[in-house]
Design a protein around this motif. Structure first.
Motif, PDB file in Angstrom:
ATOM      1  N   LYS A   2       0.847  -1.198   0.000  1.00 50.08           N
ATOM      2  CA  LYS A   2       0.000   0.000   0.000  1.00 50.08           C
ATOM      3  C   LYS A   2       0.885   1.251   0.000  1.00 50.08           C
ATOM      4  O   LYS A   2       1.987   1.259   0.521  1.00 50.08           O
ATOM      5  N   ASN A   3       0.346   2.319  -0.598  1.00 47.45           N
ATOM      6  CA  ASN A   3       1.028   3.604  -0.579  1.00 47.45           C
ATOM      7  C   ASN A   3       0.967   4.171   0.848  1.00 47.45           C
ATOM      8  O   ASN A   3      -0.117   4.339   1.413  1.00 47.45           O
ATOM      9  N   ILE A   4       2.126   4.449   1.438  1.00 50.90           N
ATOM     10  CA  ILE A   4       2.179   4.850   2.842  1.00 50.90           C
ATOM     11  C   ILE A   4       1.403   6.139   3.095  1.00 50.90           C
ATOM     12  O   ILE A   4       0.778   6.310   4.145  1.00 50.90           O
ATOM     13  N   ILE A   5       1.434   7.065   2.130  1.00 48.90           N
ATOM     14  CA  ILE A   5       0.746   8.350   2.321  1.00 48.90           C
ATOM     15  C   ILE A   5      -0.754   8.170   2.243  1.00 48.90           C
ATOM     16  O   ILE A   5      -1.513   8.678   3.080  1.00 48.90           O
ATOM     17  N   GLU A   6      -1.220   7.426   1.227  1.00 49.57           N
ATOM     18  CA  GLU A   6      -2.661   7.211   1.078  1.00 49.57           C
ATOM     19  C   GLU A   6      -3.242   6.403   2.230  1.00 49.57           C
ATOM     20  O   GLU A   6      -4.393   6.597   2.624  1.00 49.57           O
ATOM     21  N   LEU A   7      -2.418   5.504   2.796  1.00 47.75           N
ATOM     22  CA  LEU A   7      -2.917   4.643   3.874  1.00 47.75           C
ATOM     23  C   LEU A   7      -2.995   5.376   5.213  1.00 47.75           C
ATOM     24  O   LEU A   7      -3.952   5.195   5.972  1.00 47.75           O
ATOM     25  N   LEU A   8      -1.998   6.232   5.497  1.00 51.99           N
ATOM     26  CA  LEU A   8      -1.852   6.748   6.859  1.00 51.99           C
ATOM     27  C   LEU A   8      -2.085   8.243   7.029  1.00 51.99           C
ATOM     28  O   LEU A   8      -2.220   8.711   8.165  1.00 51.99           O
ATOM     29  N   VAL A   9      -2.130   9.003   5.943  1.00 56.26           N
ATOM     30  CA  VAL A   9      -2.155  10.461   6.073  1.00 56.26           C
ATOM     31  C   VAL A   9      -3.520  11.025   5.690  1.00 56.26           C
ATOM     32  O   VAL A   9      -4.044  10.696   4.618  1.00 56.26           O
ATOM     33  N   PRO A  10      -4.113  11.894   6.570  1.00 56.58           N
ATOM     34  CA  PRO A  10      -5.381  12.554   6.210  1.00 56.58           C
ATOM     35  C   PRO A  10      -5.206  13.354   4.915  1.00 56.58           C
ATOM     36  O   PRO A  10      -4.125  13.866   4.616  1.00 56.58           O
ATOM     37  N   GLU A  11      -6.272  13.463   4.159  1.00 63.93           N
ATOM     38  CA  GLU A  11      -6.200  14.064   2.829  1.00 63.93           C
ATOM     39  C   GLU A  11      -5.635  15.480   2.855  1.00 63.93           C
ATOM     40  O   GLU A  11      -4.835  15.863   1.984  1.00 63.93           O
ATOM     41  N   HIS A  12      -6.002  16.283   3.881  1.00 66.76           N
ATOM     42  CA  HIS A  12      -5.567  17.675   3.895  1.00 66.76           C
ATOM     43  C   HIS A  12      -4.073  17.826   4.173  1.00 66.76           C
ATOM     44  O   HIS A  12      -3.514  18.916   3.998  1.00 66.76           O
ATOM     45  N   LEU A  13      -3.403  16.737   4.592  1.00 70.38           N
ATOM     46  CA  LEU A  13      -1.971  16.807   4.870  1.00 70.38           C
ATOM     47  C   LEU A  13      -1.122  16.096   3.821  1.00 70.38           C
ATOM     48  O   LEU A  13       0.106  16.120   3.905  1.00 70.38           O
ATOM     49  N   ARG A  14      -1.751  15.473   2.835  1.00 70.35           N
ATOM     50  CA  ARG A  14      -1.002  14.609   1.920  1.00 70.35           C
ATOM     51  C   ARG A  14       0.023  15.367   1.086  1.00 70.35           C
ATOM     52  O   ARG A  14       1.116  14.864   0.822  1.00 70.35           O
ATOM     53  N   GLY A  15      -0.303  16.578   0.646  1.00 68.20           N
ATOM     54  CA  GLY A  15       0.655  17.353  -0.123  1.00 68.20           C
ATOM     55  C   GLY A  15       1.916  17.636   0.663  1.00 68.20           C
ATOM     56  O   GLY A  15       3.050  17.477   0.162  1.00 68.20           O
ATOM     57  N   GLU A  16       1.735  18.028   1.924  1.00 64.70           N
ATOM     58  CA  GLU A  16       2.870  18.333   2.789  1.00 64.70           C
ATOM     59  C   GLU A  16       3.728  17.101   3.048  1.00 64.70           C
ATOM     60  O   GLU A  16       4.964  17.152   2.985  1.00 64.70           O
ATOM     61  N   ILE A  17       3.077  15.963   3.339  1.00 65.09           N
ATOM     62  CA  ILE A  17       3.818  14.740   3.646  1.00 65.09           C
ATOM     63  C   ILE A  17       4.465  14.175   2.390  1.00 65.09           C
ATOM     64  O   ILE A  17       5.541  13.566   2.447  1.00 65.09           O
ATOM     65  N   GLN A  18       3.847  14.385   1.216  1.00 62.77           N
ATOM     66  CA  GLN A  18       4.428  13.931  -0.042  1.00 62.77           C
ATOM     67  C   GLN A  18       5.795  14.583  -0.264  1.00 62.77           C
ATOM     68  O   GLN A  18       6.751  13.937  -0.695  1.00 62.77           O
TER      69      GLN A  18
END
Length: 466
Positions: free
Chosen positions: A95-111
């Motif tokens: 699984k993609n770690i960002i899609e699995l664990l990160v809320p949508e509003h934070l995904r850009g930052e964590i990416q």
């Protein structure tokens, strides 16, 4: 592969092959090719031990460990990661770690953080919200690094700690500290913290104002007169030695205080929390109220003006009271209707005391008028009863600061035993006020008795007339 011993006695590991030499149907010998593989075998053993050690640390780490490839796909996921995020390893792998664990509003930052890691940044750190399998939002602290495999491919390795409870506790602690600081700063009562030697560690603005300077860093003996400092230091030592609340009243510079010394421990050292209340005005009002009760009783008993004036001046001697025909200085007019019966002149009174003295002059005005006009005696007695009730009302007003102190104790003193003892002292003061109530009740009885006597005298006069 087997072990052999060399000529020098050193044991080594060798591997090779053996070919038998035949002569007819009989073995005549053999030919063997061998090589020393001791170093290789030991390296393999160390590698195996290292892998087992890593796997043991990986599986039983108290922190979540997650490995992901250059496409941000999870390739390894330990037991603690299962516990924190809820997904089993087989569910998380691939699984993609960002899609699995990160809320949508934070995904850009964590990416962006993930890209920095996979581009070779040795270490990154972040604290952010994460998602769990059951939909909860938690807060985690991430420590991220990279490693390369034998083929040079980069992998991200994240060590993760769930700090949700820690954040909540820190928030509660901060709120508690802010609440304490707000109370400490704005409380009308005097609050300070002293160390075991009687040195001020903290003092709130009310304490600073009462002392007249900031006492922090100074000892009691540097702030107060010797007798006051010694008395308070003895109470502090008693509180620390006995581990119990110590309460006492004392006087400083003409002012009276009720003090509470509560032992507490700060950073492993004994300290004392001091809460003090200036009760000077309360004492003055209580004293004046008691004297007013005596005055009212005298008004009811004494029928001669000259004798009554003498008695009132005696009762109010602490205020240098005089009843004069003209008023100069601190004088209150004794007036009934359009007529002035003189002035009550006093000294050393505060603004809070003047309403009580005004009520007293009203009583005197009625008394003097009644001495002029016997027919108004009954009205005087009624007025006296009303004034006695007014005094009772004022006594109730005195209870208000006691109620405030009690509420303050119940809200901010967490120690149940300490709170109980403070409330006991408040109830002792209330008991004293209730004794004043009894005095006023006795005054009312005297008033009723005088009224009955007055009624009998009217009947007697009418009988003689007839």
């Amino acid at each position: 592969m087997f072990k052999v011993r060399r000529k020098d006695g050193k044991e080594i590991i060798v591997e090779g092959n053996v070919r038998l030499l035949w002569e007819g149907s009989k073995v005549k010998g053999f030919v063997g090719n061998f090589r020393d593989v001791t170093d290789r075998v030991r390296l393999e053993e160390r590698l195996r031990e290292s892998q087992e050690r890593y796997r043991s640390i990986f599986n039983y780490s108290p922190l979540a460990i997650i490995v992901f490839n250059d496409r941000a796909e999870i390739v390894d996921w330990n037991k603690k990661a299962e516990d924190i995020f809820g997904w089993k390893k087989e569910e998380a792998l691939g699984k993609n770690i960002i899609e699995l664990l990160v809320p949508e509003h934070l995904r850009g930052e964590i990416q962006l953080i993930a890209e920095r890691i996979l581009e070779g940044e040795v270490y990154t750190h972040s604290i952010n919200e994460n998602l769990t399998k059951d939909g909860r939002v938690i807060t985690c602290e991430w420590h991220n690094t990279i490693y390369r495999d034998a083929k040079g491919r980069i992998y991200g390795l994240s060590i993760v700690q769930d700090i949700t409870d820690k954040i909540k506790m820190e928030r509660k602690l901060k709120e508690s500290e802010e609440r304490y600081r707000s109370v400490f700063t704005h409380a009308p009562v005097l609050i300070a913290i002293l160390d075991k030697d009687g040195r001020f560690v903290e003092a709130n603005p009310a304490m600073v104002k009462s002392i007249g300077e900031n006492p922090v860093g100074k000892e009691l003996s540097e702030i107060f007169p010797k007798d006051v400092a010694e008395r308070r230091l003895n109470h502090l030592k008693k509180a620390l030695e006995e581990g119990e609340l110590v309460e006492f009243e004392d006087e400083r510079g003409g002012k009276y205080f009720i003090n509470f010394y509560l032992p507490l421990e700060l950073e492993g050292e004994k300290h004392c929390l001091v809460i003090a209340q200036d009760i000077t005005e309360l004492r003055k009002l209580n004293k004046l109220l008691r004297e007013m009760v005596e005055v009212n009783e005298a008004i009811v008993r004494i029928g001669e003006r000259e004798e009554l004036v003498k008695k009132i001046e005696e009762i109010l001697s602490d205020y240098s009271a005089k009843i004069r025909d003209s008023g100069q200085g601190e004088c209150l007019e004794i007036r009934y209707g359009d007529k002035t019966y003189g002035y009550l002149c006093v000294e050393n009174v505060d603004e809070e005391m003047k309403p009580l003295l005004k009520a007293l002059t009203d009583d005197l005005a009625f008394a003097f008028k009644s001495m002029e006009d016997e027919e108004r005696r009954e009205e005087l007695l009624k007025q006296l009863v009303e004034n006695i009730r007014t005094i009772a009302y004022l006594v109730d007003r005195i209870r208000n600061p006691l109620a405030a102190i009690r509420a303050f104790t119940e809200l901010f003193v967490d120690d149940e035993e300490v709170s109980k003892k403070i409330i006991q002292q408040i109830e002792r003061i209330v008991d004293i006020v209730e004794k004043l109530d009894v005095s006023w009740a006795n005054s009312e009885k005297i008033a009723r008795m005088e009224k009955e006597i007055y009624d009998l005298s009217k009947i007697e006069k009418k009988f003689k007339k007839d």
